[in-house]
Design an enzyme around this catalytic site. Structure first.
Site, PDB file in Angstrom:
ATOM      1  N   HIS A  88      33.331 102.249  51.335  1.00  0.00           N
ATOM      2  CA  HIS A  88      32.625 103.074  50.348  1.00  0.00           C
ATOM      3  C   HIS A  88      31.894 102.188  49.337  1.00  0.00           C
ATOM      4  O   HIS A  88      30.702 102.373  49.058  1.00  0.00           O
ATOM      5  CB  HIS A  88      33.654 103.970  49.642  1.00  0.00           C
ATOM      6  N   GLU A  89      32.614 101.210  48.804  1.00  0.00           N
ATOM      7  CA  GLU A  89      32.023 100.320  47.806  1.00  0.00           C
ATOM      8  C   GLU A  89      30.922  99.440  48.395  1.00  0.00           C
ATOM      9  O   GLU A  89      29.894  99.193  47.766  1.00  0.00           O
ATOM     10  CB  GLU A  89      33.117  99.443  47.181  1.00  0.00           C
ATOM     11  N   HIS A  92      27.746 101.301  48.554  1.00  0.00           N
ATOM     12  CA  HIS A  92      27.054 101.266  47.256  1.00  0.00           C
ATOM     13  C   HIS A  92      26.312  99.942  47.082  1.00  0.00           C
ATOM     14  O   HIS A  92      25.121  99.909  46.755  1.00  0.00           O
ATOM     15  CB  HIS A  92      28.066 101.391  46.112  1.00  0.00           C
TER      16      HIS A  92
END
Length: 403
Positions: A88-89, A92
């Site tokens: 997820h990170e 980003h």
């Protein structure tokens, strides 16, 4: 600058070792992925232990033959969650790279994780794309896991973990698109208001209030309604709701405060906030000070041989010097030193000025013009008052201004 439930993209910070602002190490360095430093915060072990303690007995009850191995499977569940948050990170961070936002680090912690950038220029569209990349990555992982289950039909521990992986990523992805900060979906609200009003700060405040509404909705749905129906409360579910709700409420409140503070950054201007001051050589005497500033105004700043501001004269110390000794008392005897490099150009303003002052020592900064001449003295208290609308008290606390 962005935040999310399982994740958060935070304000720019300076690089260095994985240490917290108080100087202590914030976690274990896991190396770099695509050039991005990854840190596992010590607080992650709390959520890992919580997962084992809560989920282990559930597995043991469902699969009695597992015995103690159920707790190892529960720990594997915690590791799968960690991997899901990391992906997820990274989504980003890698999306941000497209827009040349330099990523300082990814931190995986108790609440999931966050991505920190060194500095960037955001727009409503870019902000949404970077924020939505995280949930999209989790939904993609859920889809991949589902296809794996259809193709391989895993059983036993592999089947358990595969199903957990799918549902966990679906939950992370869907939960994070809820429209309120600090969730990723809050960037949709922020960007919509930002686009409509031209003010990112108003968008941040609106998204923060939307985040608070989400917390209230979660509390009503998972706590108040079951109690009102007379249902027996699920202690684990209520505990998770309280913990997640508390985290979201704090994040939403921080977003509101952050937006309000940013809306006042235009008031931070070195020339406008500085007191009048003049610079004189360190070789001057108290007599020179009294001639230039007989009433303590303007402030006298002492400059070293290289012409750079080095110290500030104390009015109290000057007043204690006998009149007969003024001509032979050096100015350095009635001054205190400035922090290293504690001077700023008089045209400095806004967030750039605040970030620069945060790197300096001390609470006073000389203000200089284009020629390096001292024109003023900027005090930290004046900057804090401009940003918060509150005056600094002794000891660093603030009080509201009377207006």
């Amino acid at each position: 600058m962005q935040q999310s439930g399982a994740t958060a993209l935070t304000e720019p910070t300076r690089g260095g070792d994985p240490k917290a602002p108080n100087g202590r190490r914030e976690g274990i360095s896991l190396g770099r992925i695509a050039g991005i430093r990854v840190v596992l915060a010590y607080s992650w072990f709390i959520i890992a232990a919580f997962t084992v303690i809560v989920y282990g007995p559930v597995l043991e009850g469902q699969y009695p033959d597992m015995g103690i191995a159920a707790y190892y499977v529960a720990f594997a569940y915690a590791l799968l969650l960690l991997i899901s948050v990391l992906v997820h990170e990274l989504a980003h961070a890698l999306t941000a790279k497209i827009f040349h936002w330099p990523t300082e680090k990814i931190v995986l912690n108790l609440w999931g994780g966050h991505t920190q950038f060194e500095g960037f220029t955001a727009t409503p569209g870019r902000s949404v794309l970077v924020a939505m990349a995280g949930p999209a990555a989790n939904l993609a992982l859920a889809g991949a896991g589902w296809l794996f289950i259809l193709a391989a039909d895993p059983s036993g521990v592999a089947g358990i973990l595969s199903n957990i992986f799918v549902w966990a990523n679906m939950l992370i992805g869907i939960f994070n698109v809820l429209p309120g900060l600090p969730l990723d979906g809050g960037r949709l609200v922020e960007s919509a208001v930002w686009k409509a009003t031209g003010s990112q700060e108003k968008g941040t405040v609106a998204a923060g209030w939307a985040g608070r509404i989400i917390v209230i909705g979660l509390a009503v749905w998972f706590v108040l309604l079951p109690l009102a129906r007379g249902d027996r409360p699920d202690v684990s579910l209520m505990l998770i709701t309280v913990l997640v709700g508390s985290f979201l409420w704090m994040g939403a409140s921080a977003s509101i405060q952050h937006g309000r503070l940013r809306s006042r950054l235009h008031l931070v201007n070195a020339a406008a906030l500085a007191e009048p001051a003049i610079g004189i050589p360190e070789s001057s005497t108290v007599a020179d000070i009294l001639r230039l500033s007989p009433q303590g105004t303007p402030v006298i700043v002492l400059c070293g041989p290289d012409g750079r501001p080095a110290g500030i004269v104390s009015d109290v110390a000057v007043a204690s010097v006998p009149a007969g000794s003024a001509a032979v008392t050096p100015a350095t005897a009635v001054s205190h030193a400035l922090g290293a490099g504690a001077y700023v150009p008089e045209w400095s303003q806004g967030q750039e000025l605040v970030q620069f002052l945060a790197q300096l020592e001390g609470q006073e900064y000389a203000v200089v013009d284009h020629h390096g001449r001292v024109t003023g003295l900027l005090r930290q208290s004046a900057v804090v008052t401009a940003i918060t609308g509150k005056e600094m008290r002794r000891g660093g606390r603030a009080k509201a201004q009377n207006r």
